[in-house]
Enzyme design. Structure first.
Site, PDB file in Angstrom:
ATOM      1  N   ASP A   1       0.855  -1.189   0.000  1.00 16.93           N
ATOM      2  CA  ASP A   1       0.000   0.000   0.000  1.00 16.93           C
ATOM      3  C   ASP A   1       0.889   1.237   0.000  1.00 16.93           C
ATOM      4  O   ASP A   1       1.860   1.303   0.757  1.00 16.93           O
ATOM      5  CB  ASP A   1      -0.875  -0.033   1.264  1.00 16.93           C
ATOM      6  CG  ASP A   1      -1.746   1.201   1.391  1.00 16.93           C
ATOM      7  OD1 ASP A   1      -2.029   1.835   0.354  1.00 16.93           O
ATOM      8  OD2 ASP A   1      -2.142   1.525   2.533  1.00 16.93           O
TER       9      ASP A   1
ATOM     10  N   ASP B   1      -4.405   3.568   2.616  1.00 21.36           N
ATOM     11  CA  ASP B   1      -5.788   3.140   2.880  1.00 21.36           C
ATOM     12  C   ASP B   1      -5.849   1.677   3.342  1.00 21.36           C
ATOM     13  O   ASP B   1      -6.938   1.108   3.447  1.00 21.36           O
ATOM     14  CB  ASP B   1      -6.676   3.371   1.645  1.00 21.36           C
ATOM     15  CG  ASP B   1      -6.189   2.589   0.426  1.00 21.36           C
ATOM     16  OD1 ASP B   1      -5.154   1.877   0.531  1.00 21.36           O
ATOM     17  OD2 ASP B   1      -6.827   2.686  -0.636  1.00 21.36           O
TER      18      ASP B   1
ATOM     19  N   ASP C   1      -1.726  -1.288  -3.785  1.00 26.44           N
ATOM     20  CA  ASP C   1      -2.036  -0.545  -5.013  1.00 26.44           C
ATOM     21  C   ASP C   1      -0.927  -0.688  -6.059  1.00 26.44           C
ATOM     22  O   ASP C   1       0.136  -1.273  -5.786  1.00 26.44           O
ATOM     23  CB  ASP C   1      -2.312   0.937  -4.696  1.00 26.44           C
ATOM     24  CG  ASP C   1      -1.281   1.529  -3.749  1.00 26.44           C
ATOM     25  OD1 ASP C   1      -0.076   1.358  -4.023  1.00 26.44           O
ATOM     26  OD2 ASP C   1      -1.669   2.147  -2.738  1.00 26.44           O
TER      27      ASP C   1
ATOM     28  N   ASP D   1      -4.762 -10.853 -15.317  1.00 31.13           N
ATOM     29  CA  ASP D   1      -5.754 -11.878 -15.025  1.00 31.13           C
ATOM     30  C   ASP D   1      -6.999 -11.552 -15.842  1.00 31.13           C
ATOM     31  O   ASP D   1      -7.443 -10.399 -15.869  1.00 31.13           O
ATOM     32  CB  ASP D   1      -6.088 -11.807 -13.525  1.00 31.13           C
ATOM     33  CG  ASP D   1      -6.365 -13.157 -12.919  1.00 31.13           C
ATOM     34  OD1 ASP D   1      -7.133 -13.914 -13.529  1.00 31.13           O
ATOM     35  OD2 ASP D   1      -5.821 -13.441 -11.839  1.00 31.13           O
TER      36      ASP D   1
ATOM     37  N   ASP E   1      -8.906 -16.993 -15.780  1.00 30.39           N
ATOM     38  CA  ASP E   1      -9.632 -17.489 -14.614  1.00 30.39           C
ATOM     39  C   ASP E   1     -10.647 -18.571 -15.027  1.00 30.39           C
ATOM     40  O   ASP E   1     -11.352 -18.409 -16.031  1.00 30.39           O
ATOM     41  CB  ASP E   1     -10.381 -16.286 -14.000  1.00 30.39           C
ATOM     42  CG  ASP E   1     -10.933 -16.540 -12.622  1.00 30.39           C
ATOM     43  OD1 ASP E   1     -10.133 -16.807 -11.716  1.00 30.39           O
ATOM     44  OD2 ASP E   1     -12.168 -16.464 -12.455  1.00 30.39           O
TER      45      ASP E   1
ATOM     46  N   GLU F   1      -6.613 -21.372 -15.951  1.00 25.23           N
ATOM     47  CA  GLU F   1      -6.895 -22.061 -14.691  1.00 25.23           C
ATOM     48  C   GLU F   1      -7.929 -23.153 -14.966  1.00 25.23           C
ATOM     49  O   GLU F   1      -9.026 -22.853 -15.424  1.00 25.23           O
ATOM     50  CB  GLU F   1      -7.437 -21.071 -13.655  1.00 25.23           C
ATOM     51  CG  GLU F   1      -7.648 -21.707 -12.293  1.00 25.23           C
ATOM     52  CD  GLU F   1      -8.577 -20.911 -11.377  1.00 25.23           C
ATOM     53  OE1 GLU F   1      -8.473 -21.055 -10.155  1.00 25.23           O
ATOM     54  OE2 GLU F   1      -9.424 -20.155 -11.884  1.00 25.23           O
TER      55      GLU F   1
ATOM     56  N   HIS G   1      -3.280 -17.538  -4.580  1.00 24.72           N
ATOM     57  CA  HIS G   1      -4.170 -16.805  -3.677  1.00 24.72           C
ATOM     58  C   HIS G   1      -5.398 -17.610  -3.245  1.00 24.72           C
ATOM     59  O   HIS G   1      -6.189 -17.117  -2.450  1.00 24.72           O
ATOM     60  CB  HIS G   1      -4.600 -15.512  -4.363  1.00 24.72           C
ATOM     61  CG  HIS G   1      -5.437 -15.780  -5.583  1.00 24.72           C
ATOM     62  ND1 HIS G   1      -4.910 -16.383  -6.713  1.00 24.72           N
ATOM     63  CD2 HIS G   1      -6.747 -15.587  -5.835  1.00 24.72           C
ATOM     64  CE1 HIS G   1      -5.878 -16.521  -7.615  1.00 24.72           C
ATOM     65  NE2 HIS G   1      -6.998 -16.047  -7.104  1.00 24.72           N
ATOM     66  N   ASP G   2      -5.583 -18.800  -3.799  1.00 23.07           N
ATOM     67  CA  ASP G   2      -6.740 -19.631  -3.442  1.00 23.07           C
ATOM     68  C   ASP G   2      -6.352 -20.817  -2.563  1.00 23.07           C
ATOM     69  O   ASP G   2      -7.213 -21.602  -2.190  1.00 23.07           O
ATOM     70  CB  ASP G   2      -7.401 -20.196  -4.715  1.00 23.07           C
ATOM     71  CG  ASP G   2      -8.031 -19.119  -5.578  1.00 23.07           C
ATOM     72  OD1 ASP G   2      -8.528 -18.114  -5.011  1.00 23.07           O
ATOM     73  OD2 ASP G   2      -8.029 -19.275  -6.805  1.00 23.07           O
TER      74      ASP G   2
HETATM   75  C1  GLC Z   1     -10.707 -18.431  -9.544  1.00 24.39           C
HETATM   76  C2  GLC Z   1      -9.934 -17.405  -8.765  1.00 24.39           C
HETATM   77  C3  GLC Z   1     -10.605 -17.222  -7.436  1.00 24.39           C
HETATM   78  C4  GLC Z   1     -11.989 -16.696  -7.694  1.00 24.39           C
HETATM   79  C5  GLC Z   1     -12.767 -17.623  -8.620  1.00 24.39           C
HETATM   80  C6  GLC Z   1     -13.984 -16.947  -9.172  1.00 24.39           C
HETATM   81  O1  GLC Z   1     -10.669 -19.694  -8.975  1.00 24.39           O
HETATM   82  O2  GLC Z   1      -8.604 -17.783  -8.665  1.00 24.39           O
HETATM   83  O3  GLC Z   1      -9.890 -16.373  -6.589  1.00 24.39           O
HETATM   84  O4  GLC Z   1     -12.687 -16.557  -6.482  1.00 24.39           O
HETATM   85  O5  GLC Z   1     -12.005 -18.003  -9.739  1.00 24.39           O
HETATM   86  O6  GLC Z   1     -13.622 -15.939 -10.065  1.00 24.39           O
END
Ligand code: GLC
Length: 539
Positions: A25, A29, A33, A102, A203, A245, A316-317
């Protein structure tokens, strides 16, 4: 620097995923960013990565941290401006770092003007951009459920219809059967290519061909037709890197997406190795090393010459792998390095997730401090189903997505140097010990180990080309394999336990050169989480 005018340059590249909300950041905030990413390019250059996969920074209500887009051509003001984005692309490129954006093409936000128009009026040209079914408010078209909880159909009183939402009601699915919608998406992609973006992460791309009436969400009948059209219309340059993905992919289906004829994508993210230690999302089970090795063997050999692997431990998942398969206490540093060696020794393109190079770990929070809608819904639904709260929380500690989303730990300063303000998600309290500043001051840190791994991949062609052979497949303690090319060979040896294990190298490697290790090697034994990378010339 890699020559990125060469088709397939990404086969020798290493990428780094930035989850911008948690990276840095700069405007106070508590929310990361783009200027924060720009400010950390020196750090990423030092690590040695060739590209950044930037999780979504598009305008978004942030119901799912940007995976709910309300303007595909705009930057969310919380992240900055279009000028910031352009500057990031330019500054990164000067350092040989490509920006990979993404692309969320399966669904938009329910605040996207297309959806607002679609919902207001059945006659709107945008109405058919989404998936609608007639009916009555008390009976959804079928009993499908959404990934983040609740039904997969939402009633829209405005049109008196149900719309389909695979993830959440705030993420209505786009109707890929509509050619005008597909055109809009392709034009939008060209807008970003024209800005200098050098690739895309797609995605949940295996969902775009869904046919909800048959309850088919993955691998729908037209899926590959759409992907080939996407490649022809939007990814025109052979040098763009594209990674899809695909949670549903197995080795056979992966070959279609990543066909070396280039008709679809460069590679996919598949998740088999991340789901072996769970019965279901919220039911973790111990990892079987034998199963893990066989899984990697299947992928390494299955895609050889017929596709291309992506290599990753974290995103991140997913929870932090060092907390799952390693030891995030006593042997945190050793096990983080061992896991990195295991992964980066293989054939494919490695992706490092922010903080992985510091050995960042999972977190445990009181339920009200979590942010992720998946965690919150899972908690509520499982309580309603009568599961004990303690059990639910321990599943969230093990599997929850916020484990990976806590702010990047830059220093021992307040809020880990991530922000001057209270961050949107708590910082992991271990930041005073685990942070980038400390790592950069310690030549033995996980950071410098990753730096070496990245450099080695650039020096020795065997990393890119060598064939994979799994050794000792039945060992529940050791993961050892070779990578063999015409003139050189690599041996990767990993102890997956917190114990010392007797070990003798195979004969051809008796006098091999040690490329990288996380201990001073000792004869006849591997110490807890020890990893060695050995190299020999064949002739
Ligand atoms: C993918 C993303 C995830 C998101 C999902 C819906 O799996 O990596 O973070 O919540 O798609 O877009």
């Amino acid at each position: 620097m890699l020559d990125k005018t060469k088709k397939d340059w990404w086969k020798s590249a290493v990428f780094y995923q930035v989850y911008p909300k948690s990276f840095q950041d700069t405007d106070g905030d508590g929310f990361g960013d783009l200027r924060g990413v720009i400010g950390r390019l020196d750090y990423l250059e030092k690590l040695g990565v060739d590209g950044i996969w930037l999780s979504p920074v598009y305008a978004s209500p942030q119901k799912d941290n940007g995976y709910d887009i309300s303007d595909y051509r705009g930057v969310d003001p919380r992240f900055g401006t279009m000028e910031d984005m352009e500057e990031l692309i330019a500054r990164a490129r000067e350092r040989g770092i490509s920006i990979i954006m993404d692309l969320v093409l399966n669904h938009s936000s329910d605040r996207h003007p297309w959806f607002l128009a679609a919902k207001a009026d059945r006659e709107s040209p945008c109405h058919d951009y989404y998936i609608w079914r007639d009916g009555t408010p008390d009976t959804p078209p079928n009993d499908m459920t959404a990934t983040f909880g609740g039904p997969a159909w939402t009633w829209a009183p405005e049109t008196g219809q149900w719309y389909f939402n695979m993830f959440s009601p705030w993420q209505p699915d786009l109707n890929w059967e509509n050619p005008a919608l597909r055109r809009e998406l392709y034009d939008m992609i060209r807008f970003w290519v024209d800005k200098g973006v050098e690739g895309f992460r797609l995605d949940v791309i295996d969902n775009i061909g869904k046919t909800p009436d048959e309850k088919i969400t993955f691998n729908g009948p037209h899926l590959h037709e759409y992907i080939r059209e996407l490649r022809r219309e939007a990814f025109r340059e052979d040098t763009l890197v594209t990674v899809g993905e695909a949670w549903s992919a197995d080795v056979e289906t992966a070959k279609r997406y990543a066909n070396p004829d280039g008709s679809e994508l460069s590679m996919i993210f598949q998740f088999e190795h991340t789901t072996l230690d769970q019965k279901s999302k919220w039911e973790p089970i111990p990892l079987s090393l034998v199963k893990l090795k066989k899984c990697y063997e299947r992928w390494q050999n299955g895609l050889r010459g017929e596709g291309w692997n992506s290599l990753f431990l974290n995103n991140h998942d997913l929870p932090r792998t060092v907390s799952r398969w390693g030891d995030d206490g006593k042997y945190r540093v050793e096990s983080a390095k061992m896991l990195a060696a295991m992964c980066h020794g293989m054939q494919g393109t490695p992706y490092i997730y922010q903080g992985e190079e510091l050995g960042m770990t999972n977190i445990r929070l009181p339920i009200e401090q979590y942010d992720d809608l998946e965690i919150k819904n899972a908690y509520r639904e499982q309580l309603e189903q009568g599961r004990a709260e303690e059990d639910i929380l321990s599943a969230i500690y093990a599997r929850g997505r916020d484990n990976a989303r806590t702010p990047m730990q830059w220093s021992a300063a307040e809020h880990a140097g991530f922000s001057q303000a209270e961050p949107w998600l708590p910082v992991n309290p271990n930041y005073r010990e685990i942070n980038a500043q400390a790592a950069l001051a310690d030549p033995g840190s996980v950071f410098f180990y990753y730096q070496s791994l990245i450099a080695l991949r650039k020096c020795y062609p065997v990393f890119q080309d060598g064939s994979f052979t799994l050794l000792e497949p039945e060992s529940e303690q050791l993961f050892t394999y070779t990578r063999s090319a015409e003139t050189e060979e690599l041996l990767v040896v990993c102890n997956f336990t917190g114990e010392s294990v007797p070990y003798l190298r195979p004969e051809p490697f008796a006098n091999a050169e040690l490329l990288l290790s996380n201990y001073e090697p000792a004869a006849g034994v591997l110490r807890p989480y020890e990893a060695q990378m050995l190299y020999r010339r064949k002739r």
